[in-house]
Structure formats: structure tokens, C-alpha cells
Design an enzyme around this catalytic site. Structure first.
Site, PDB file in Angstrom:
ATOM      1  N   SER A  27       0.707  -1.107   0.171  1.00  0.00           N
ATOM      2  CA  SER A  27       0.223  -0.159   0.043  1.00  0.00           C
ATOM      3  C   SER A  27       0.919   1.304  -0.085  1.00  0.00           C
ATOM      4  CB  SER A  27      -0.994  -0.310   1.310  1.00  0.00           C
ATOM      5  OG  SER A  27      -2.036   0.978   0.916  1.00  0.00           O
ATOM      6  N   ASP A  39      -8.513  -6.102  -5.151  1.00  0.00           N
ATOM      7  CA  ASP A  39      -7.837  -4.937  -4.638  1.00  0.00           C
ATOM      8  C   ASP A  39      -8.587  -3.484  -4.815  1.00  0.00           C
ATOM      9  OD1 ASP A  39      -5.951  -3.673  -3.351  1.00  0.00           O
ATOM     10  OD2 ASP A  39      -4.287  -4.407  -4.509  1.00  0.00           O
ATOM     11  N   HIS A  69      -6.787  -5.766  -0.971  1.00  0.00           N
ATOM     12  CA  HIS A  69      -5.554  -4.960  -0.687  1.00  0.00           C
ATOM     13  C   HIS A  69      -4.862  -5.528   0.517  1.00  0.00           C
ATOM     14  CE1 HIS A  69      -3.948  -1.172  -1.146  1.00  0.00           C
ATOM     15  NE2 HIS A  69      -3.886  -0.944   0.398  1.00  0.00           N
TER      16      HIS A  69
END
Length: 350
Positions: A149, A293, A320
Site C-alpha cells: 500500500s 484490490d 488489498h
């Protein structure tokens, strides 16, 4: 008694000789040996002093295992998140004798948390990572950087400046362009929501009513459980709940914005884009994309082809946080990448 001791001595010699002849066995036998380490007293934890434009602070790290050839520094998401997002790695890396280092970036829960927005820039975070690398004595013979991320943004930015220090780069669930990420959220993921839900979310954001409990409820119920972690909220791992509890909202909102539904508001990362620079990366790179995601998996696949020595890992069941909801693809793919780079087989298999 003497005969028994002699037998044990002979057995020890045989076992030790076997380890010497088999490097993998020797590595495994040594993996949890702290006796020659300066962090034995703290169980692997080091508070590392770092210099910043406004003074010196300390950041928290914890090293797990011993492997002189593979050392993975983990860059967590957020910004303002914690290493706790990675605690599932404990279930996979030790059995492969992979050394890894948990690390809370400045401003995060286990590190110092100065309240000064001048510190929250990608450029300063890159220099922080470089100071951590030096303190941990990592170099291009063993240093792998894994960013997930926001940590993926930081990992890419670090590699663009310091790839000479890296042995391998892993970009987990992060695109190389914030505008492209926002477009994907707006044009692909948003319309998949129930129309009334999507319209309510957009209304809250238009009015900048991010603190409204209804806004948070809609995101968690319809978006987070589909695209952040694909489990009912009451089934989320304790480590994830703890990580969200420990999130520093000051850093997060300043850089990322108040929502995971794109980079919104006046967030400083809103226009971040390094797509034109990726072709300069020569270090072996693994880009990880997941079907569900918040990040476009096709963009992640593109990253793997845009860098000079890339590989793509697709997680068909993941979102994610694929390190939790698609472990059967996520971890074998990362472990294979690390082993291939370490063994000199990466180019042959990519």
C-alpha cells in the site's frame, strides 16, 4: 555415564557435520540463534535514531531470524499505519528461514510521533529508510525491500534513488500513480457498489463530511469487506484490528486523505505519479496485484513489465490485504521470488 556422554558427543559431531555439508540445514539450525547478536537482550527489537530537518527521533524495528543472504525490510501502509499489518508473515517466513524486519515508520504507533507536518513527505521518508538500512547493516548482497500500500509508494521511491543498495524489490498492492488509482476507484470499483450506496458515499465526500458515522459505516459494510480485506468485519484478524486502532490519523489524513476510497481531500499524495520513471529500475522487482484490490491488478502487471527485471504475482482471491485473504498465492509467490533472486535464477524464470 561416560559412555552415554561419549555417544552424545559422537551424535553432535555427526549432526554438526551434516549441517556443514548442507547449507540449508545449517541455516535452519541457526535461524533462531540470538547468541551472537547485539539485540539478544531485547528479543530483536532496536530503536533506531534518525535525523530529520527538525531534529532527531527514534523509530522501532524488530528483526526475526538469521539469514545472511535474505533480509526483508517491511514497509507498512498508511501512512501512519504500523508493522502489525504484516504479522501474518510469522506464519510463513520462519519455516523458510527468511530473515525479516518489522519497522514502524516515524509517526507510527511504536515509534516517536512528532506532531509536525513538515516531516510527512515521501522525500523525507526515503531518507529515513536509508538511515534504517545503514543502522541494520543491510546491503545489496542481502537487502530486500517489501512495501505494501503506502509502503509500496515508499519502496518505489526508495528504489528510484537507492536501488544500488537493493538485492530485490517487492511492490505489494500499490499502483505507481495516485491519479490512476483514483480513476480506478471512481470508474471501476465505485459503480460496482449498489447505486444508492455509491451516491451516498460521493455526497459525503463532496460535502467533506468524512467524520459522519454513516459514511464510515457504508465504507466498511460495502467497500472495505470487498476490497480491503475480504472477510466479515467480525472475522477480521486481531492484528488488523489492532493496526487500524493504532493508525495515526494526523499522518494518514495529511498524506492519504480521510478515506480508502481513493486519495481524497487535500491529501499531499493526490498527484503522486512515477509511471515515467519505472523504466529506470534495474533491480529484480516483484509486483503483486489482486483481483479484488482497491488497486488495479492490470496496472500492477504493467509495472512488472515496465521495470527492466520484473515479475508479476496475481492473487485471484485477494484484496488489498492479500497477506491475509489470499495467503495460498501471496506467500508462495513472494518466497519463490526471494529464493530465485538469491539463487541467481530470477532472470531464467521470469
Amino acid at each position: 555415564m561416560k559412555i552415554k556422554n561419549f555417544g552424545l558427543l559422537v551424535l553432535s559431531i555427526i549432526l554438526f557435520s551434516g549441517c556443514k555439508n548442507n547449507p540449508d540445514e545449517a541455516l535452519k539450525a541457526n535461524y533462531l540463534d540470538f547468541t551472537q547478536r547485539d539485540d539478544q537482550f531485547t528479543g530483536g527489537i532496536k530503536m533506531i535514531p534518525i535525523s530529520t530537518p527538525i531534529g532527531k527521533f527514534n523509530v522501532w524495528t524488530k528483526r526475526v531470524g538469521n539469514n545472511p543472504k535474505i533480509k526483508v525490510l517491511l514497509l507498512h501502509g498508511g501512512p501512519g499505519g504500523t508493522h502489525e499489518f504484516f504479522e501474518s508473515f510469522d506464519g510463513y517466513f520462519p519455516q523458510e528461514s527468511i530473515e525479516y524486519i518489522y519497522y514502524d515508520q516515524l509517526g507510527s504507533y511504536y515509534s516517536d510521533q512528532p506532531n509536525d507536518n513538515r516531516l510527512w513527505t515521501t522525500e523525507r521518508f526515503v531518507e529515513e529508510v536509508e538511515q534504517v538500512r545503514k543502522a541494520l547493516q543491510l546491503d545489496n548482497t542481502n537487502f530486500y525491500l517489501l512495501g505494501q500500500s503506502w509502503g509500496g509508494i515508499l519502496a518505489m521511491e526508495y528504489a528510484l534513488k537507492y536501488q544500488k543498495n537493493l538485492k530485490g524489490l517487492i511492490i505489494s498492492n500499490m499502483m505507481a500513480s495516485a491519479p490512476a488509482y483514483n480513476k480506478y476507484a471512481e470508474e471501476v470499483l465505485g459503480p460496482k457498489l449498489p447505486t444508492s450506496v455509491f451516491n451516498q458515499i460521493k455526497t459525503f465526500e463532496k460535502n467533506k463530511d468524512y467524520s459522519n458515522p454513516k459514511y464510515t459505516e457504508l465504507l466498511f459494510k460495502y467497500y472495505y469487506t470487498e476490497h480491503i480485506l475480504r472477510l466479515p468485519i467480525d472475522k477480521w484478524p486481531e492484528s488488523i484490528n489492532r493496526a487500524f486502532k493504532h493508525l495515526n490519523p494526523n499522518v494518514y489524513v495529511y498524506m492519504q486523505g480521510p478515506s480508502e476510497f481513493g486519495i481524497t481531500g487535500d491529501a499531499t499524495l493526490k498527484d503522486w505519479d512515477i509511471t515515467s520513471k519505472l523504466k529506470t529500475l534495474t533491480v529484480p522487482t516483484l509486483a503483486i496485484g489482486s483481483k479484488y484490490d482497491t488497486m488495479d491488478p492490470e496496472h500492477m502487471k504493467w509495472i512488472s513489465k515496465e521495470v527492466q527485471n520484473g515479475r508479476f504475482l496475481f492473487c485471484p482471491n485477494g484484496s488489498h490485504c492479500s497477506q491475509y485473504d489470499d495467503q495460498q498465492h501471496y506467500f508462495p509467490g513472494i518466497i519463490q521470488f526471494l529464493k530465485d533472486v538469491n539463487n541467481g535464477d530470477f532472470l531464467k524464470k521470469s
